[in-house]
Write a protein that holds these residues in place. Structure first.
Motif, PDB file in Angstrom:
ATOM      1  N   PHE A  96     -66.315   2.845  87.846  1.00  0.00           N
ATOM      2  CA  PHE A  96     -66.128   3.138  86.423  1.00  0.00           C
ATOM      3  C   PHE A  96     -65.303   4.408  86.231  1.00  0.00           C
ATOM      4  N   THR A  97     -65.632   5.429  87.017  1.00  0.00           N
ATOM      5  CA  THR A  97     -64.890   6.687  86.926  1.00  0.00           C
ATOM      6  C   THR A  97     -63.424   6.500  87.295  1.00  0.00           C
ATOM      7  N   MET A  98     -63.171   5.723  88.356  1.00  0.00           N
ATOM      8  CA  MET A  98     -61.798   5.473  88.775  1.00  0.00           C
ATOM      9  C   MET A  98     -61.029   4.701  87.704  1.00  0.00           C
ATOM     10  N   THR A  99     -61.699   3.732  87.073  1.00  0.00           N
ATOM     11  CA  THR A  99     -61.052   2.971  86.003  1.00  0.00           C
ATOM     12  C   THR A  99     -60.680   3.887  84.835  1.00  0.00           C
ATOM     13  N   LEU A 105     -54.460   8.224  83.071  1.00  0.00           N
ATOM     14  CA  LEU A 105     -53.135   8.438  83.646  1.00  0.00           C
ATOM     15  C   LEU A 105     -52.086   7.534  83.003  1.00  0.00           C
ATOM     16  N   GLU A 106     -52.486   6.297  82.688  1.00  0.00           N
ATOM     17  CA  GLU A 106     -51.553   5.371  82.039  1.00  0.00           C
ATOM     18  C   GLU A 106     -51.174   5.873  80.650  1.00  0.00           C
TER      19      GLU A 106
END
Length: 212
Positions: A96-99, A105-106
């Motif tokens: 979840f954190t990575m998503t 970033l996007e």
């Protein structure tokens, strides 16, 4: 006489197998008793012979020890399951954190490209501007570094070409000098053509006028 090492496999001879069972059983019961006395450990030992006969040892109640074993086994299983659940939750949290990081970033990327700026405040726009200026500074610095390295490389190549040119000019000058010397020798030995009156040329007239 030295005893041979016993191979750890089933004894095929029935009599030998029964004798070995009796000896090893008694030795195992003895070791269990010594362990309970020397180390104050709760020991429970259950043995079934090949014929189904029961042999047991317990320094406490056998049923009590078995109940304690079962309860402890359940606790271990619950702890392991809880550990697996914690690991699974941690993985899900990391995912979840990575998503979230990828989404952030996007969004930042689109803003740097000049898109999705409608909802940005003045402070956010100023931060984007400063970030772009810092990026441009780093890009220019890297570009100048590459140009400097390219100029240095071209100067080294120019120096090598000049040295090669000088060596070639020196070699050509030496060859022309040898050719001039050879032409001088040929000129000194040259005998001019005869005149129209059938004379023998300049060298003949010179030799004719010399005193004998």
């Amino acid at each position: 006489m030295v005893r041979g090492k016993t191979q750890m496999k089933r004894i095929e001879n029935a009599t030998s197998r029964q004798v070995t069972f009796s000896k090893r059983r008694n030795g195992l019961l003895k070791k269990a008793f010594e362990l309970s006395v020397l180390c104050d450990a709760e020991v429970a030992l259950i043995i079934f012979s090949p014929r189904g006969k029961l042999y047991e040892f317990s320094n406490c109640s056998m049923n009590k020890t078995i109940d304690r074993y079962q309860n402890r086994t359940k606790e271990i299983m619950c702890t392991n399951n809880q550990g697996l659940e914690d690991v699974q939750l941690e993985k899900e949290f990391d995912s979840f954190t990575m998503t979230k990081k990828l989404q952030h970033l996007e969004v930042c990327k689109r803003k740097l490209m000049g898109d999705s700026l409608d909802l940005c405040s003045m402070e956010e726009l100023q931060q984007l501007e400063r970030q772009i200026e810092r990026s441009l500074t780093k890009i220019r610095s890297r570009k100048y570094q590459l140009l400097k390295e390219e100029i240095t490389k071209l100067k080294e190549e120019e120096k090598m070409l000049l040295e090669e040119n000088a060596a070639l000019l020196k070699k050509v000058g030496s060859e022309w000098k040898h050719q001039d010397e050879a032409m001088d020798v040929e000129t000194q030995l040259f005998i001019g053509p005869s005149d129209r009156r059938g004379g023998s040329g300049f060298l003949c007239r010179y030799l004719h006028n010399q005193p004998t």
